[in-house]
Write an enzyme that holds these catalytic residues in place. Structure first.
Site, PDB file in Angstrom:
ATOM      1  N   GLN A 104       0.647 -31.366  19.457  1.00 52.66           N
ATOM      2  CA  GLN A 104      -0.592 -31.578  20.225  1.00 52.66           C
ATOM      3  C   GLN A 104      -1.756 -30.800  19.591  1.00 52.66           C
ATOM      4  OE1 GLN A 104      -0.646 -31.433  24.438  1.00 52.66           O
ATOM      5  NE2 GLN A 104       1.399 -32.285  24.707  1.00 52.66           N
ATOM      6  N   TYR A 192      -6.641 -28.572  23.474  1.00 50.48           N
ATOM      7  CA  TYR A 192      -7.956 -29.198  23.689  1.00 50.48           C
ATOM      8  C   TYR A 192      -9.033 -28.116  23.825  1.00 50.48           C
ATOM      9  CZ  TYR A 192     -11.589 -31.897  26.150  1.00 50.48           C
ATOM     10  OH  TYR A 192     -12.766 -32.478  26.532  1.00 50.48           O
TER      11      TYR A 192
HETATM   12  P1  NDP Z   1     -12.597 -41.526  26.461  1.00 46.15           P
HETATM   13  O1  NDP Z   1     -11.163 -41.318  26.143  1.00 46.15           O
HETATM   14  O2  NDP Z   1     -12.977 -42.435  27.581  1.00 46.15           O
HETATM   15  O3  NDP Z   1     -13.387 -42.005  25.156  1.00 46.15           O
HETATM   16  C1  NDP Z   1     -13.220 -41.332  23.960  1.00 46.15           C
HETATM   17  C2  NDP Z   1     -13.947 -42.072  22.858  1.00 46.15           C
HETATM   18  O4  NDP Z   1     -13.729 -41.370  21.622  1.00 46.15           O
HETATM   19  C3  NDP Z   1     -13.428 -43.489  22.666  1.00 46.15           C
HETATM   20  O5  NDP Z   1     -14.472 -44.327  22.264  1.00 46.15           O
HETATM   21  C4  NDP Z   1     -12.433 -43.306  21.541  1.00 46.15           C
HETATM   22  O6  NDP Z   1     -12.169 -44.494  20.786  1.00 46.15           O
HETATM   23  C5  NDP Z   1     -13.210 -42.312  20.697  1.00 46.15           C
HETATM   24  N1  NDP Z   1     -12.380 -41.690  19.669  1.00 46.15           N
HETATM   25  C6  NDP Z   1     -11.228 -41.014  19.795  1.00 46.15           C
HETATM   26  N2  NDP Z   1     -10.758 -40.651  18.598  1.00 46.15           N
HETATM   27  C7  NDP Z   1     -11.640 -41.119  17.681  1.00 46.15           C
HETATM   28  C8  NDP Z   1     -11.721 -41.075  16.272  1.00 46.15           C
HETATM   29  N3  NDP Z   1     -10.757 -40.518  15.542  1.00 46.15           N
HETATM   30  N4  NDP Z   1     -12.784 -41.643  15.663  1.00 46.15           N
HETATM   31  C9  NDP Z   1     -13.752 -42.236  16.388  1.00 46.15           C
HETATM   32  N5  NDP Z   1     -13.723 -42.340  17.723  1.00 46.15           N
HETATM   33  C10 NDP Z   1     -12.671 -41.788  18.357  1.00 46.15           C
HETATM   34  O7  NDP Z   1     -13.161 -40.056  26.707  1.00 46.15           O
HETATM   35  P2  NDP Z   1     -14.514 -39.540  27.408  1.00 46.15           P
HETATM   36  O8  NDP Z   1     -15.557 -40.579  27.376  1.00 46.15           O
HETATM   37  O9  NDP Z   1     -14.127 -38.913  28.690  1.00 46.15           O
HETATM   38  O10 NDP Z   1     -14.890 -38.347  26.413  1.00 46.15           O
HETATM   39  C11 NDP Z   1     -16.021 -38.357  25.561  1.00 46.15           C
HETATM   40  C12 NDP Z   1     -16.270 -36.925  25.118  1.00 46.15           C
HETATM   41  O11 NDP Z   1     -16.549 -36.103  26.258  1.00 46.15           O
HETATM   42  C13 NDP Z   1     -15.068 -36.287  24.423  1.00 46.15           C
HETATM   43  O12 NDP Z   1     -15.511 -35.492  23.340  1.00 46.15           O
HETATM   44  C14 NDP Z   1     -14.470 -35.416  25.515  1.00 46.15           C
HETATM   45  O13 NDP Z   1     -13.722 -34.358  24.978  1.00 46.15           O
HETATM   46  C15 NDP Z   1     -15.718 -34.956  26.232  1.00 46.15           C
HETATM   47  N6  NDP Z   1     -15.506 -34.489  27.597  1.00 46.15           N
HETATM   48  C16 NDP Z   1     -15.070 -35.354  28.566  1.00 46.15           C
HETATM   49  C17 NDP Z   1     -14.899 -34.894  29.871  1.00 46.15           C
HETATM   50  C18 NDP Z   1     -14.467 -35.804  30.982  1.00 46.15           C
HETATM   51  O14 NDP Z   1     -14.337 -35.312  32.129  1.00 46.15           O
HETATM   52  N7  NDP Z   1     -14.265 -37.091  30.753  1.00 46.15           N
HETATM   53  C19 NDP Z   1     -15.169 -33.483  30.231  1.00 46.15           C
HETATM   54  C20 NDP Z   1     -15.649 -32.676  29.128  1.00 46.15           C
HETATM   55  C21 NDP Z   1     -15.808 -33.183  27.870  1.00 46.15           C
HETATM   56  P3  NDP Z   1     -10.925 -45.473  21.142  1.00 46.15           P
HETATM   57  O15 NDP Z   1     -11.353 -46.343  22.278  1.00 46.15           O
HETATM   58  O16 NDP Z   1     -10.742 -46.205  19.851  1.00 46.15           O
HETATM   59  O17 NDP Z   1      -9.756 -44.593  21.505  1.00 46.15           O
END
Ligand code: NDP
Length: 275
Positions: A104, A192
């Site tokens: 992880q 994380y």
């Molecule tokens: P989601 O899982 O809904 O979306 C994550 C996005 O990141 C998706 O578009 C995913 O693409 C993309 N992604 C993941 N890995 C890669 C990669 N290697 N290259 C390009 N794109 C990638 O998460 P959230 O919208 O909730 O999160 C967005 C951000 O906010 C993150 O950085 C998260 O850590 C941060 N965050 C979120 C919180 C929450 O409560 N939701 C709280 C605090 C921070 P795909 O669809 O292809 O998987």
């Protein structure tokens, strides 16, 4: 080459998609939704276009440095750089996931820290004067920082930590996690959280570097927390909608011309937080 351009990573769903939508409505220039998967990205673009918004697509996978380099090259040649960069893409294992902690740690840091850093390595030199860089981090990073040993905490908070030192610390955490030795060495049991310590600290390092190396360019770099947001990552119990989660990242992306702060800060609810 005259129009301004904003680029969002991980824009196909969740908070990233909401950031793209808000930028389409508020940013005076071209907006690029980027995604690692072309099909998912194009689907999101089609949905926004059906809603009457003008948005563009470029593929960008944080785990594939060739795709990052290709995207950077595209913006360099088409726009002469970028005006707004929102590093939103990220991953998190579910709490119930039984994947060994060392794996992880490796997988999470590979995308959230090393991938984000690769994007910044390629894009930061392209950010134009007056540009805005927003790195979506998390309050979990602040919590995890508090769980680090005092010497580690002191390094992450220090004004003289370099990108090389930070990257070596992130590598060390993954190595120790693989060996099951991270707790003995003062690291928290939070892959994380450690990845987001890295994102926030890197934002602060880059802000200091830009202030020193490009003092006249008034580029503002910040890390932020979107809050606890209902997305695939955080699940259905989170209180905020993706649109609400986008508010602080978009606020930082659209800080008005001539603004001098926040810069090199960790921001949530549009307010600078203690680090
Ligand atoms: P989601 O899982 O809904 O979306 C994550 C996005 O990141 C998706 O578009 C995913 O693409 C993309 N992604 C993941 N890995 C890669 C990669 N290697 N290259 C390009 N794109 C990638 O998460 P959230 O919208 O909730 O999160 C967005 C951000 O906010 C993150 O950085 C998260 O850590 C941060 N965050 C979120 C919180 C929450 O409560 N939701 C709280 C605090 C921070 P795909 O669809 O292809 O998987």
């Amino acid at each position: 080459m005259s129009s301004k351009v904003a680029v969002v990573t991980g824009g196909n769903k969740g908070i990233g998609l909401a950031i793209v939508r808000a930028l389409c409505e508020q940013f005076r220039g071209d907006v690029y939704l980027t995604a690692r998967n072309e099909g998912r990205g194009q689907e999101a673009v089609a949905a926004l276009s059906d809603g009457g918004l003008k948005v563009n697509f470029h593929q960008l996978d944080l785990d594939d440095v060739a795709s990052i380099a290709a995207a950077a090259d595209f913006f360099k040649h088409k726009y002469g750089g970028v005006d707004v960069l929102v590093n939103n893409a990220g991953i998190a294992f579910k709490v119930a996931d039984t994947t060994p902690f060392g794996v992880q740690a490796d997988v999470t840091l590979r995308t959230n820290y090393f991938g984000t850093r690769d994007v910044l390595t390629h894009f930061l030199p392209l950010v134009k004067a007056g540009g805005r860089v927003v790195n979506v981090s998390s309050a979990v990073g602040v919590h995890s920082l508090k769980m680090c040993s005092p010497p580690l905490r002191e390094r992450f908070r220090s004004d003289d930590i370099t990108e090389d030192e930070l990257t070596a610390l992130m590598r060390r955490f993954v190595e120790l996690a693989r060996q099951g030795q991270h707790k003995q060495e003062g690291w928290p049991e939070m892959a994380y959280g450690v990845s987001k310590i890295g994102v926030t600290t890197l934002s602060m390092i880059h802000a200091r570097r830009l202030s020193k190396e490009r003092p006249g360019d008034q580029i503002l770099v910040n890390a932020c927390c979107p809050g606890w947001v209902r997305t695939d990552m955080a699940g259905p119990k989170a209180p905020k909608t993706p649109e609400e989660g986008a508010v602080t990242p978009v606020f930082l992306a659209l800080l008005p011309a001539g603004a001098t702060e926040p810069h090199g800060k960790f921001v949530s609810d549009k307010t600078v937080q203690a680090w």
